[in-house]
Design a protein around this motif. Sequence first.
Motif, PDB file in Angstrom:
ATOM      1  N   THR A  77      -1.196   2.493   4.402  1.00 20.60           N
ATOM      2  CA  THR A  77      -2.346   3.169   4.994  1.00 20.60           C
ATOM      3  C   THR A  77      -3.127   3.843   3.882  1.00 20.60           C
ATOM      4  OG1 THR A  77      -3.103   4.778   6.644  1.00 20.60           O
ATOM      5  CG2 THR A  77      -1.102   5.322   5.429  1.00 20.60           C
ATOM      6  N   SER A  78      -4.429   3.955   4.083  1.00 25.05           N
ATOM      7  CA  SER A  78      -5.253   4.544   3.021  1.00 25.05           C
ATOM      8  C   SER A  78      -6.018   5.777   3.496  1.00 25.05           C
ATOM      9  CB  SER A  78      -6.248   3.508   2.483  1.00 25.05           C
ATOM     10  OG  SER A  78      -7.098   3.050   3.535  1.00 25.05           O
ATOM     11  N   THR A  79      -6.095   6.038   4.806  1.00 25.20           N
ATOM     12  CA  THR A  79      -6.832   7.206   5.313  1.00 25.20           C
ATOM     13  C   THR A  79      -6.046   7.859   6.426  1.00 25.20           C
ATOM     14  OG1 THR A  79      -8.036   5.865   6.941  1.00 25.20           O
ATOM     15  CG2 THR A  79      -9.072   6.191   4.773  1.00 25.20           C
ATOM     16  N   GLU A 102       1.500  10.575   5.012  1.00 26.30           N
ATOM     17  CA  GLU A 102       2.585   9.858   4.322  1.00 26.30           C
ATOM     18  C   GLU A 102       2.142   8.426   4.065  1.00 26.30           C
ATOM     19  OE1 GLU A 102       7.064  10.250   5.195  1.00 26.30           O
ATOM     20  OE2 GLU A 102       6.499   8.336   6.141  1.00 26.30           O
ATOM     21  N   VAL A 103       2.216   8.008   2.786  1.00 27.91           N
ATOM     22  CA  VAL A 103       1.780   6.669   2.385  1.00 27.91           C
ATOM     23  C   VAL A 103       2.942   5.949   1.717  1.00 27.91           C
ATOM     24  CG1 VAL A 103       0.128   5.329   1.023  1.00 27.91           C
ATOM     25  CG2 VAL A 103      -0.569   7.519   2.048  1.00 27.91           C
ATOM     26  N   TYR A 113       0.718  13.135   1.025  1.00 26.99           N
ATOM     27  CA  TYR A 113      -0.429  13.923   0.571  1.00 26.99           C
ATOM     28  C   TYR A 113      -0.611  15.096   1.532  1.00 26.99           C
ATOM     29  CZ  TYR A 113      -1.612  10.045  -2.548  1.00 26.99           C
ATOM     30  OH  TYR A 113      -1.594   9.082  -3.525  1.00 26.99           O
ATOM     31  N   THR A 114      -0.571  16.307   1.013  1.00 27.56           N
ATOM     32  CA  THR A 114      -0.636  17.503   1.876  1.00 27.56           C
ATOM     33  C   THR A 114      -2.019  18.140   1.907  1.00 27.56           C
ATOM     34  OG1 THR A 114       0.076  18.907   0.035  1.00 27.56           O
ATOM     35  CG2 THR A 114       1.799  18.006   1.484  1.00 27.56           C
TER      36      THR A 114
END
Length: 756
Positions: free
Chosen positions: A256-258, A264-265, A297-298
């Motif tokens: 996932t990119s967005t 979480e990626v 990413y937070t």
Amino acid sequence: MAICRRKIWGLFFIISLLCFLLCPRVWAAGTISVPPFTYLTTPASATYWGTVTVGGQGPKVGDVIGVFDSSVVENSGCIGAVAIDQAMADAGSYSIATYGDDPSTQQKDGAAIGDSLTFKLWRPSEGTMYILEPASGVSAQSWPGDQQVVGNYHLTSVGAEPQGAPQARFTSSATGGCAPLSVQFTDSSLNNPTAWSWDFGDGSAISHEQNPSHTFSQPGTFTVSLTVTNALGTSAPYTQTIQTSALPEADFSLNTSTGRGPLEVSFTDLSTNNPTSWEWDFGDGTSSTVRNPVHTYTQPGTYTVVLKAKNACGENVKTKAGAVSVQASSSNLRAAFTLAAGALEDCAPLQVTFQDQSTGDPVSWEWSFGDGNISTARNPVHTFQRSGFYDVSLKVKNAQGDEHILTQKKWIHVLIKPLADFRADKTIICQGETVKFTDQSSGEPTMWRWNFGDGWISSKQNPEHKYEKPGLYMVRLIATNKCGYSLEQKRNFIEVRAPEVDFTTQQTGNCSQLTIQFTAKSPQGEIENCHWNFGDSSQGGGSSNQPNPTYVYSRPGIYTVTLTADTPCGRATKTKQIAVSGVPFASFAPSANPGTVNQTIKFTDQSTGGPTSWEWDFGDADHGTSTQQNPTYRFKQPGEYRVSLKVSNHCGSHTAVRYIIIVNAGENADPIFTPESPICSGQEVKFVTATPTGVSISDWQWDFGDGTPGTGSNPSHIFPSPGTYHVTLTASGSLGKSYSLVKSVEVHEKPLISAD
């Protein structure tokens, strides 16, 4: 042979020597013949001369050219040869003396009209035999007047002679590397191949060079094959594998990119050309070296992700700008938790009750305990069974679909009772050396107690200890934490050696030389500064400072030899008794002679000369024997026994014999004699003898002390006058045993008889 009958001894010696070099080889089929030469019907010699080239060059000093006749039996058909000297090499020409057949020998020993000849050149510097062929336009002329045949042959090389079907072999300058990879191949095939066929396994053209160079332009695994051929056949393929690699091409994908943060990626490596390490930069100040990492990413923002892929050929970078876009959450949802019961650190099994403290009205909870277990309860209870550190994660969601994740790294610490173990950097040392001990206990001990076996202890985790005295030491370690303790002890773990030196001996040469080779050694390594005392008093003791001396003793015997030397553990001395052997001389002694029936008699070897084997024969009806050096034996019957000992060593043997008397208990072991009655001068007295049971006397000899001899077992004798006489009896047993008995007898005056 005909040559010998011609008495041309010097030439015969030269030809025989050269043929010895040339002729023992087994010639392959397919040799090239030259026209037969003409010779006279009487035994005649012929000389072949001309020039020869090998590979476009003339003969070298040391080359040998020979002429062979396949119909000649002796010397493998060699009928002449010449060694190239400096003059021949400078001139580029040679001449070979050969001989014709002698019909009178009844054996084919030389060339005759119609024979086929072969010319060969042996080049010792190369270890190669060449077949030679005549050039075109050759001719032969004969001169009967001087019985000589001359052939002018110009010989040209046609290559090395095959020694059998070839066997392909080769080596390569490299077996692996980065493409493009250039490899030099070197032929090492056997039996002189004349043609080569190389297949490099990458689809390129076949090469027929002997030693080709090839470049592998693509990465991959390639099987290189060589097949070789000579006049006798074609070899089986010989193969070798070449492995080439290429610079990686870095690439990756995202699941996932967005999305709203925390996002979480999952990243997946798509790099080619076999990278061996990965370096990720997620663009938010964090990184990873995992091949396929998962990252959360937070904070909201747009992030550029960089992957650097590496292998032995180098590295390559893939950058994706704006790969991840994280939007700010529209809610105040925040995950939070604590412990309601249990401890963050304790012994397994550790049961913990988690308490949710999240805000923002979550409606669902997803726990991950770091040990592979999950829960969707709001306040779960979980038991950690195994030791270790565990990351605990809670993901919460609200009714609008927003989510938030909180991960506590290494939040739970589970302990177990330690399992003690340890190692040492060395276990065999010299006294005074220090040993480094390393704790290898599992279960995270927090305290250590060492016992080094020599009265010293330590509480360090990884102590060092010096051992001052030689011996074998048991080492013990007790490892402890809040969950318990464990003991590990290793018996005879540390061997502390005192300086130690030793030596071996070997008697060399013949037995009359008495030469001993001494060899010094130490289990601790190399020795130096040796000093020997060979214990030979006849030569002032004998000494040497050599590590492995040879010493010649003056006579056989037992010698005390002392070696003093420096070892890696210090100075040491070794003393040994050694036997120097000559031809042994047998000797022995019984513990009792005479002995009694069933008495245990020990026979002690007293032989000299260094015997190494013993053969005893006790001479009784039981055929008793022994090969011990000092045996014991019991004789079951009374009698006189011939006991023999044969001693041997590598120098020879010798036999000794003794006679053993065995009697019944209480019997006298020797013959005895007594006078029959009181003895008076002028009167006949009879001597009576007695022999022990089992003893047979074959001869009796008497000396009555008055100059008169006697014989027999019970003789009579008249002493001429009164006095003291020393009577001697010498008796010989049936087995050769001699007995000598002496007894003093008093001879009285014959009494006068009165008429009254």
